[in-house]
Design a protein around this motif. Structure first.
Motif, PDB file in Angstrom:
ATOM      1  N   LEU A  12      10.164  -1.774   0.970  1.00  0.00           N
ATOM      2  CA  LEU A  12       9.417  -1.193  -0.143  1.00  0.00           C
ATOM      3  C   LEU A  12       8.395  -0.168   0.356  1.00  0.00           C
ATOM      4  CD1 LEU A  12       8.822  -1.208  -3.188  1.00  0.00           C
ATOM      5  CD2 LEU A  12       7.212  -3.090  -2.779  1.00  0.00           C
ATOM      6  N   ILE A  13       7.680  -0.494   1.447  1.00  0.00           N
ATOM      7  CA  ILE A  13       6.704   0.430   2.032  1.00  0.00           C
ATOM      8  C   ILE A  13       7.389   1.714   2.497  1.00  0.00           C
ATOM      9  CG2 ILE A  13       5.133   0.777   3.980  1.00  0.00           C
ATOM     10  CD1 ILE A  13       4.480  -2.232   3.780  1.00  0.00           C
ATOM     11  N   THR A  14       8.579   1.566   3.064  1.00  0.00           N
ATOM     12  CA  THR A  14       9.339   2.736   3.524  1.00  0.00           C
ATOM     13  C   THR A  14       9.711   3.650   2.370  1.00  0.00           C
ATOM     14  OG1 THR A  14      10.261   1.465   5.374  1.00  0.00           O
ATOM     15  CG2 THR A  14      11.424   3.486   4.745  1.00  0.00           C
ATOM     16  N   VAL A  15      10.190   3.063   1.289  1.00  0.00           N
ATOM     17  CA  VAL A  15      10.579   3.854   0.112  1.00  0.00           C
ATOM     18  C   VAL A  15       9.370   4.582  -0.469  1.00  0.00           C
ATOM     19  CG1 VAL A  15      11.427   3.704  -2.266  1.00  0.00           C
ATOM     20  CG2 VAL A  15      12.563   2.401  -0.448  1.00  0.00           C
ATOM     21  N   ILE A  16       8.246   3.876  -0.571  1.00  0.00           N
ATOM     22  CA  ILE A  16       7.026   4.494  -1.111  1.00  0.00           C
ATOM     23  C   ILE A  16       6.561   5.634  -0.207  1.00  0.00           C
ATOM     24  CG2 ILE A  16       4.577   4.093  -1.601  1.00  0.00           C
ATOM     25  CD1 ILE A  16       5.368   1.244  -2.449  1.00  0.00           C
ATOM     26  N   SER A  17       6.616   5.409   1.096  1.00  0.00           N
ATOM     27  CA  SER A  17       6.197   6.442   2.053  1.00  0.00           C
ATOM     28  C   SER A  17       7.072   7.687   1.946  1.00  0.00           C
ATOM     29  CB  SER A  17       6.238   5.894   3.484  1.00  0.00           C
ATOM     30  OG  SER A  17       5.383   4.784   3.626  1.00  0.00           O
ATOM     31  N   LEU A  18       8.379   7.492   1.852  1.00  0.00           N
ATOM     32  CA  LEU A  18       9.298   8.622   1.714  1.00  0.00           C
ATOM     33  C   LEU A  18       9.016   9.403   0.437  1.00  0.00           C
ATOM     34  CD1 LEU A  18      12.603   6.886   2.858  1.00  0.00           C
ATOM     35  CD2 LEU A  18      11.403   8.700   4.093  1.00  0.00           C
ATOM     36  N   PHE A  19       8.731   8.683  -0.633  1.00  0.00           N
ATOM     37  CA  PHE A  19       8.428   9.342  -1.908  1.00  0.00           C
ATOM     38  C   PHE A  19       7.140  10.153  -1.819  1.00  0.00           C
ATOM     39  CE2 PHE A  19       6.180   9.249  -5.989  1.00  0.00           C
ATOM     40  CZ  PHE A  19       7.098   9.930  -6.786  1.00  0.00           C
ATOM     41  N   LEU A  20       6.107   9.571  -1.208  1.00  0.00           N
ATOM     42  CA  LEU A  20       4.831  10.267  -1.086  1.00  0.00           C
ATOM     43  C   LEU A  20       4.959  11.533  -0.236  1.00  0.00           C
ATOM     44  CD1 LEU A  20       2.375   7.251  -0.583  1.00  0.00           C
ATOM     45  CD2 LEU A  20       2.717   8.610  -2.655  1.00  0.00           C
TER      46      LEU A  20
END
Length: 472
Positions: free
Chosen positions: A327-335
């Motif tokens: 989840l942290i990875t997905v959020i980071s990629l989006f940001l």
């Protein structure tokens, strides 16, 4: 302070100041005139020296704290020593102000380390002195000791405010916070940080009392499991919604509240935080700045953060919590995808190291910024892991201030990372003597390379005859 430690500290501070004086002389010989932002700061200070307090350069974005203090120091010194003519408020005299700030920062760093780690009896006086010396030599800050920039003074008043806060002198801390604000407006965040220290301490006391009442030993005031964190956040909301508790916190932090209120009045009257050139300093939600700061911190604190033990612990955590990290990875990629900004100064000015970092790393390929996400996640985990000795309330408060001071900045500028880095370094546990010496040796090496490039590897632009120099 024991006598041996006092002698050791005096020797270290004297030696560091002597070295700084020698470097100051070398810089002043090679670069006699104003350089980079000094072309704005120096004439402004000289105008104040001549009593022209209504004159203002619209390209300057900070408040006049540096210039007012410079006049307040240089003018009396010139009168006492009988100086006249161009030597008064010359480039060299103005730069010397920052050399004095640098010595003050060394002393403040030592006092802060002593106060913050007072209960840790395992830390020797030599380790405190060595750590203070290391932080005083922190390359990004130390370089600007020798130029007429706002950074040394900004750090001095912010650290002084933090020290007074830790000793419970909150009115003095707020006054010093105002001085820091006069050097750089974003320092108001560190006034909030000082108030947050008081609030975090109070919350931690109440939380421990609640735990004792419930006799629930599974819940800790330290950073723990996700369920513990949920309970802590629930407690935080309930506590802050109580009018009685808010009155208590207000009574504890009123000097800081007054200063923050004055800040909002200033923003309203001024129409924004920036004083002068607003077109080049627009606020935005630049979330990747947090990732850049974490990378910057890993680079300069690798003996703390980049160790085999930490890597093993991180991999173990990764294996135990794959869903959370996904989840942290997905959020980071989006940001990174939606909120990456590239300032025009970053692409245009090849005198700054950030220009080459961006060109050599991020501009190699469009995917590079996404491929760095695993490193960012490790850096964030390692960064947080070193703070686990602090209370959860302190950690939450620090991260709020870190986000507030980094994310609104559109320009990638290492100077913006100095204060959050120093606050972080002051609050993490001491390393072994070997790792402390390694960190100091690394800082000395980086400083040596930086000054060699600045003094000797000059170059010229095609459309200008002025000598250009590499710098932070």
């Amino acid at each position: 302070m024991e006598r041996a430690e006092a002698y050791g500290f005096s020797g270290a501070m004297s030696g560091a100041f002597l070295l700084s004086c020698l470097l100051f002389a070398a810089v002043s010989r090679r670069q006699r005139g104003p350089y980079m932002d000094e072309v704005f700061h120096v004439p402004q200070a000289q105008a104040y020296c001549h009593g022209r307090f209504l004159q203002w350069d619209p390209m300057i974005t900070t408040l006049p704290g540096l210039y007012l203090l410079s006049v307040g120091v240089v003018k009396p010194a010139a009168w006492l020593l009988g100086w006249t003519g161009s030597v008064v408020c010359s480039v060299g005299m103005l730069r010397f102000i920052n050399l004095l700030f640098s010595a003050g920062n060394f002393y403040l760093l030592y006092l802060l380390l002593f106060k913050i780690h007072l209960k840790n009896k395992a830390v020797s006086g030599f380790q405190r002195i060595l750590s203070a010396l290391t932080l005083a030599m922190f390359p990004t800050l130390y370089f600007f000791t020798f130029l007429y920039y706002t950074d040394p003074g900004s750090v001095f008043f912010t650290l002084f405010s933090y020290l007074m806060c830790l000793y419970g002198n909150h009115k003095t801390a707020a006054l010093l916070g105002f001085c820091g604000f006069m050097f750089r407006q974003t320092n108001i965040v560190w006034t909030v940080f000082c108030a947050g220290n008081v609030v975090a301490e109070k919350l931690n006391e109440v939380w421990k009392t609640e735990l004792q009442k419930k006799k629930d030993e599974k819940i800790s005031s330290r950073k723990g499991s996700f369920s513990d964190l949920t309970r802590i956040l629930q407690f935080l909301v309930e506590y802050l919604l109580s009018p009685k508790n808010l009155v208590t916190l207000t009574a504890l932090t009123w000097p800081y509240i007054i200063l923050v209120s004055l800040f909002f009045v200033f923003v309203f009257i001024n129409g924004g935080i920036v004083v002068g050139d607003r077109s080049s300093h627009e606020a935005c939600l630049h979330f990747p700045q947090l990732f850049y700061f974490l990378s910057f911190t890993v680079f300069f604190s690798f003996p703390h953060l980049l160790t085999p033990t930490k890597i093993r612990k991180f991999l173990l955590s990764l294996r135990r919590h794959p869903v959370q990290y996904s989840l942290i990875t997905v959020i980071s990629l989006f940001l990174i995808w939606k909120f990456t900004y590239v300032h025009k100064y970053l692409l245009a000015d090849n005198r700054h190291y950030t220009f080459y970092v961006w060109r050599k790393v991020f501009q190699r390929h469009e995917l590079v910024k996404y491929l760095l996400v695993p490193f960012y996640i490790f850096a964030g985990w390692s960064f947080s892991d070193t703070l686990k000795s602090k209370s959860i309330f302190w950690i939450l408060m620090y991260f709020v201030c870190l986000l507030a001071v980094t994310i609104p900045q559109k320009l990638l500028e290492f100077r913006y990372f100095i204060l959050p880095f120093l606050i972080y370094r002051l609050n993490i546990p001491f390393l072994s003597l070997y790792r402390q010496l390694l960190e100091l040796a690394f800082y000395i090496l980086v400083n040596a390379v930086t000054f060699y490039l600045f003094l000797n590897r000059t170059f010229r632009w095609e459309n200008s005859d002025e000598v250009q120099r590499f710098m932070w």
